[in-house]
Design a protein around this motif. Structure first.
Motif, PDB file in Angstrom:
ATOM      1  N   LEU A  41       2.360   6.404   3.208  1.00 37.94           N
ATOM      2  CA  LEU A  41       2.523   4.952   3.215  1.00 37.94           C
ATOM      3  C   LEU A  41       3.475   4.590   2.081  1.00 37.94           C
ATOM      4  CD1 LEU A  41      -1.199   3.792   3.629  1.00 37.94           C
ATOM      5  CD2 LEU A  41       0.551   3.918   5.412  1.00 37.94           C
ATOM      6  N   ALA A  42       4.553   3.912   2.417  1.00 35.14           N
ATOM      7  CA  ALA A  42       5.575   3.614   1.411  1.00 35.14           C
ATOM      8  C   ALA A  42       5.652   2.113   1.152  1.00 35.14           C
ATOM      9  CB  ALA A  42       6.924   4.160   1.865  1.00 35.14           C
ATOM     10  N   GLY A  43       4.499   1.486   0.890  1.00 36.32           N
ATOM     11  CA  GLY A  43       4.508   0.060   0.606  1.00 36.32           C
ATOM     12  C   GLY A  43       4.280  -0.763   1.859  1.00 36.32           C
ATOM     13  N   VAL A  44       3.079  -0.710   2.392  1.00 33.86           N
ATOM     14  CA  VAL A  44       2.779  -1.414   3.644  1.00 33.86           C
ATOM     15  C   VAL A  44       2.071  -2.737   3.343  1.00 33.86           C
ATOM     16  CG1 VAL A  44       1.299  -1.342   5.700  1.00 33.86           C
ATOM     17  CG2 VAL A  44       2.717   0.630   5.111  1.00 33.86           C
ATOM     18  N   ASP A  45       2.504  -3.805   3.993  1.00 29.25           N
ATOM     19  CA  ASP A  45       1.835  -5.102   3.936  1.00 29.25           C
ATOM     20  C   ASP A  45       1.274  -5.405   5.323  1.00 29.25           C
ATOM     21  OD1 ASP A  45       2.788  -5.415   1.341  1.00 29.25           O
ATOM     22  OD2 ASP A  45       4.639  -6.376   2.038  1.00 29.25           O
ATOM     23  N   LEU A  47       0.822  -1.204   0.000  1.00 23.89           N
ATOM     24  CA  LEU A  47       0.000   0.000   0.000  1.00 23.89           C
ATOM     25  C   LEU A  47       0.867   1.270   0.000  1.00 23.89           C
ATOM     26  CD1 LEU A  47      -3.052  -0.020  -0.042  1.00 23.89           C
ATOM     27  CD2 LEU A  47      -3.037   0.504   2.383  1.00 23.89           C
ATOM     28  N   VAL A  48       0.585   2.148  -0.975  1.00 27.25           N
ATOM     29  CA  VAL A  48       1.312   3.419  -1.081  1.00 27.25           C
ATOM     30  C   VAL A  48       0.309   4.550  -1.100  1.00 27.25           C
ATOM     31  CG1 VAL A  48       2.823   4.836  -2.530  1.00 27.25           C
ATOM     32  CG2 VAL A  48       3.203   2.355  -2.382  1.00 27.25           C
ATOM     33  N   LYS A  49       0.571   5.596  -0.297  1.00 30.53           N
ATOM     34  CA  LYS A  49      -0.259   6.795  -0.344  1.00 30.53           C
ATOM     35  C   LYS A  49       0.625   8.016  -0.158  1.00 30.53           C
ATOM     36  CE  LYS A  49      -3.956   9.277  -0.524  1.00 30.53           C
ATOM     37  NZ  LYS A  49      -4.815   9.315  -1.732  1.00 30.53           N
ATOM     38  N   ARG A  50       0.528   8.938  -1.110  1.00 30.94           N
ATOM     39  CA  ARG A  50       1.301  10.179  -1.018  1.00 30.94           C
ATOM     40  C   ARG A  50       0.359  11.354  -0.867  1.00 30.94           C
ATOM     41  NH1 ARG A  50       2.934   7.855  -5.585  1.00 30.94           N
ATOM     42  NH2 ARG A  50       4.714   6.444  -5.392  1.00 30.94           N
ATOM     43  N   PHE A  51       0.773  12.337  -0.071  1.00 29.11           N
ATOM     44  CA  PHE A  51       0.073  13.622  -0.010  1.00 29.11           C
ATOM     45  C   PHE A  51       1.069  14.685  -0.449  1.00 29.11           C
ATOM     46  CE2 PHE A  51      -1.965  11.036   3.330  1.00 29.11           C
ATOM     47  CZ  PHE A  51      -3.278  11.068   2.864  1.00 29.11           C
ATOM     48  N   GLY A  52       0.982  15.121  -1.692  1.00 26.48           N
ATOM     49  CA  GLY A  52       1.963  16.072  -2.200  1.00 26.48           C
ATOM     50  C   GLY A  52       3.340  15.451  -2.161  1.00 26.48           C
ATOM     51  N   ASP A  53       4.263  16.101  -1.444  1.00 32.95           N
ATOM     52  CA  ASP A  53       5.632  15.588  -1.371  1.00 32.95           C
ATOM     53  C   ASP A  53       5.797  14.543  -0.266  1.00 32.95           C
ATOM     54  OD1 ASP A  53       6.335  17.276  -3.386  1.00 32.95           O
ATOM     55  OD2 ASP A  53       6.988  18.878  -2.037  1.00 32.95           O
ATOM     56  N   THR A  54       4.804  14.451   0.601  1.00 36.11           N
ATOM     57  CA  THR A  54       4.919  13.540   1.740  1.00 36.11           C
ATOM     58  C   THR A  54       4.441  12.149   1.347  1.00 36.11           C
ATOM     59  OG1 THR A  54       4.091  15.446   2.938  1.00 36.11           O
ATOM     60  CG2 THR A  54       4.523  13.457   4.215  1.00 36.11           C
ATOM     61  N   ALA A  87      -1.070   3.226  -4.802  1.00 33.05           N
ATOM     62  CA  ALA A  87      -0.604   1.949  -5.351  1.00 33.05           C
ATOM     63  C   ALA A  87      -0.854   0.864  -4.315  1.00 33.05           C
ATOM     64  CB  ALA A  87       0.884   2.029  -5.683  1.00 33.05           C
ATOM     65  N   GLY A  88      -0.795  -0.394  -4.768  1.00 30.78           N
ATOM     66  CA  GLY A  88      -1.020  -1.515  -3.868  1.00 30.78           C
ATOM     67  C   GLY A  88      -2.496  -1.818  -3.779  1.00 30.78           C
ATOM     68  N   ARG A  89      -2.831  -2.869  -3.016  1.00 35.95           N
ATOM     69  CA  ARG A  89      -4.251  -3.188  -2.884  1.00 35.95           C
ATOM     70  C   ARG A  89      -4.568  -3.592  -1.459  1.00 35.95           C
ATOM     71  NH1 ARG A  89      -5.958  -8.450  -3.540  1.00 35.95           N
ATOM     72  NH2 ARG A  89      -4.251  -9.839  -3.037  1.00 35.95           N
ATOM     73  N   ALA A  90      -5.825  -3.451  -1.105  1.00 37.11           N
ATOM     74  CA  ALA A  90      -6.268  -3.806   0.234  1.00 37.11           C
ATOM     75  C   ALA A  90      -7.623  -4.465   0.143  1.00 37.11           C
ATOM     76  CB  ALA A  90      -6.341  -2.551   1.098  1.00 37.11           C
ATOM     77  N   LYS A  91      -7.760  -5.584   0.846  1.00 39.72           N
ATOM     78  CA  LYS A  91      -9.047  -6.277   0.887  1.00 39.72           C
ATOM     79  C   LYS A  91      -9.511  -6.367   2.326  1.00 39.72           C
ATOM     80  CE  LYS A  91      -9.417  -9.003  -3.245  1.00 39.72           C
ATOM     81  NZ  LYS A  91      -9.872 -10.297  -3.729  1.00 39.72           N
ATOM     82  N   VAL A  92     -10.798  -6.093   2.521  1.00 45.32           N
ATOM     83  CA  VAL A  92     -11.411  -6.199   3.836  1.00 45.32           C
ATOM     84  C   VAL A  92     -12.582  -7.166   3.713  1.00 45.32           C
ATOM     85  CG1 VAL A  92     -12.662  -4.959   5.631  1.00 45.32           C
ATOM     86  CG2 VAL A  92     -10.701  -3.877   4.508  1.00 45.32           C
TER      87      VAL A  92
END
Lengths: 271, 328
Positions: free
Chosen positions: B29-33, B19-26, B67-72
């Motif tokens: 989440l840099a690839g969380v499993d 899982l990847v999440k960016r807010f602007g330059d920040t 990026a990445g995926r998440a299932k609940v």
């Protein structure tokens, strides 16, 4: 503390999407919530009840004689416009309420529920229409007590109310945009007052356009607030109707076409 | 496919990959499993700014990942968001109740939005308010509630729809120790009912006491995973502090503690500190120091702070904690 049989009920069937009917019901529930808030915050009730009555009383009895020669004549001229002005101020509650929900985290809770994405916004705007209707009837009632008389007929009066509500619906998008952009609810209020006061006063709500300086008159005539006030006067008191009503409808459409997409875009960026 | 089939099809209630999440330059989440077993409690531990809340917001369908995926519960949080929303309850810093409504009204509102008929929604509200010791305040506007009462109502609000998965985003941040203990009790009760919990926290002892598994994250990356016992064994969940009465004895203390804890102790102003995994060590340290003739002025075994855990795991302090405090 008792034991909590709070979770794990028999699993509900999982549905793939919200039906429009469910969305409508959720909208009504959220509108109910906004109206219940008023009960807990009587100040807000005062805001959209007492304030417009104050305006009517002030203008009728303080300025009325000077502007129109008699308070009765002035009331006939000014009341439809005051109703229009009050409508614009009341739309700001959509923005302040929305902003409060966004800044306090209520909106996130709502969005984490399996409800229609448009329901929270639609609920706010529906509740606003109820407040609008209440304000209009209140102002009409107070006006009647003070001597205002409908110069047309019931159908025309209802058309006037419908037109004002329609314009409110369109102008709500401006309020939504401000509510989404502003950092806190107070800023929405401040914007509302600083922008709406000049717009409503540089109009023919309180005085005839002809009494103003020549350079100001074109602005006043082009102001949609003047046009809507003219339409409301025509429908409530009598006078030309077709042109101001048509122009009002065009303005309402224009405002909605410009501000609804802007508001929705900013809204999606924020949440 | 029925819900049970779906759950049977995947061994995990929550599955997160890259899982990847960016807010602007920040990069939040840099690839969380992540993987959470059904019926278990996963503690997501990290300082402010580590990405915990961002992860919860993605899993609660409030934001979409880059990026990445998440299932609940077997459903994709992006493509099947509506299905996910029917399974989860969210409580936390970012999901709040309405200040201007009463406790009852808040819960009835949510019940009605979930499609529960009015009478049943009211009954459910009463049941939850009772269970969370809020009956007396049920008719009062929420803005008059104390911090602890608010958190309990927040938690109750997330339970109205009988969620199978519960996200608790820093549920006790800002509470006093009593409020925290009360909330822990409530959470334990929920877990006993079989609900799956994702808990984020800045407090090591909170994760330790509530979670079955812990994932430590920092700067949007997972830096350690394991059961509380495994992690404690790895990082030394407790910190031993010894201050000899005479500074001359510091070297002896360092030698004794270092040998028993199997680490190089830190020394600062006559205070010797070392992470220890086993609390049984304390009496042994006392005996050995006594044998060595060292008079001890101060001796303590305390739970490691998150700061110390981070130092152990990453070699750098959790600087965000100092910068941002606990306000966020």
């Amino acid at each position: 503390m008792t034991t909590i049989s709070t979770t794990i009920a028999p699993p509900r069937p999982i549905t793939p999407r919200v039906s429009p009917l469910e969305g409508l019901r959720q909208t009504m529930t959220l509108a109910w919530r906004t109206l219940v808030q008023v009960r807990h915050n009587p100040w807000e009730l005062g805001d959209f009840s007492i304030q417009p009555i104050m305006f009517v009383l002030l203008f009728t009895y303080v300025f009325g004689g000077a502007i129109a020669g008699s308070t009765g004549a002035y009331l006939t001229f000014a009341l439809p416009g005051i109703i229009v002005m009050n409508m614009l101020f009341v739309t700001m509650y959509v923005g302040t309420g929305l902003n409060t929900d966004l800044t306090k985290g209520v909106f996130d809770r709502l969005r984490s529920l399996p409800i229609a994405r448009w329901a929270p916004l639609a609920g706010r705007i529906s509740a606003d229409l109820v407040k609008q209707a209440w304000s209009i009837f209140l102002l009409l009632g107070v006006g009647m007590i003070l001597g205002f008389r409908i110069g047309t007929n019931m159908a025309a009066l209802l058309a006037a109310i419908a037109l004002i509500l329609l314009f409110a619906l369109s102008f709500s998008w401006v309020s939504v945009l401000v509510g989404v952009i502003a950092k806190d609810p107070e800023k929405v209020q401040i914007f509302g007052f600083t922008a709406l006061f000049p717009v409503t006063f540089v109009s023919n709500v309180f005085v005839q356009t002809e009494t103003m300086p020549g350079w100001l008159q074109p602005i006043v005539k082009a102001n949609p607030v003047s046009i809507l006030a003219d339409a409301a006067r025509g429908l409530m008191v009598g006078g030309p109707v077709a042109t101001p009503v048509m122009q009002t409808l065009l303005w309402a459409a224009l405002i909605a076409v410009v501000f609804a997409p802007l508001a929705v875009a900013r809204f999606k960026r924020r949440v | 496919m029925s819900q049970l089939d779906r759950l049977a099809g995947s061994a995990h209630a929550i599955e997160v990959e890259g899982l990847v999440k960016r807010f602007g330059d920040t990069t939040a989440l840099a690839g969380v499993d992540l993987a959470v077993r059904p019926g278990s409690v996963l503690g997501l531990l990290g300082p402010n700014g580590a990405g915990k809340t961002t992860a919860v917001r993605v899993l609660a369908t409030l934001i979409t990942p880059d990026a990445g995926r998440a299932k609940v519960g077997g459903y994709d949080v992006v493509r099947e968001a509506h299905q996910v929303r029917q399974l989860i309850g969210l409580t936390g810093q970012y999901a709040s109740v309405d200040d201007t409504l009463t406790g009852t009204e808040n819960l009835v509102l949510i019940g009605r939005l979930l499609g529960i008929p009015r009478a049943a929604a009211k009954a459910r509200a009463r049941e939850l308010l009772d269970a969370f010791a809020l009956s007396e305040a049920a008719g009062r506007a929420t803005k008059t509630y104390s911090g602890g009462m608010r958190r309990r109502l927040d938690l109750a609000a997330s339970l109205v729809g009988h969620p199978q998965l519960l996200y608790l985003d820093e549920p006790t941040t800002g509470l006093d120790p009593r409020g925290r203990a009360e909330l822990w009790e409530l959470i334990r009760g929920l877990v006993a009912d079989g609900v799956t919990v994702l808990l984020t926290t800045q407090y090591l002892n909170e994760a330790d006491s509530l979670a079955d598994d812990i994932v430590v994250i920092d700067h949007g990356k997972v830096i350690a995973t394991g059961t509380p016992a495994e992690l404690k064994a790895k990082i030394g969940a407790r910190t031993l502090e010894v201050r000899p009465a005479d500074e001359v004895d510091v070297r002896t203390v360092v030698a004794v503690v270092g040998e028993l804890a199997n680490v190089t102790p830190e020394v600062e102003g006559g205070l010797v500190t070392a992470p220890v995994a086993d609390p049984e060590l304390l009496p042994i340290v006392v005996r050995r120091l006594d044998d060595a003739g060292v008079v001890v002025a101060e001796l303590a075994l305390r739970t490691s702070s998150l700061e110390e855990v981070f130092l152990t795991l990453t070699g750098h302090p959790a600087d965000e904690v100092a910068e941002e405090g606990i306000t966020a």
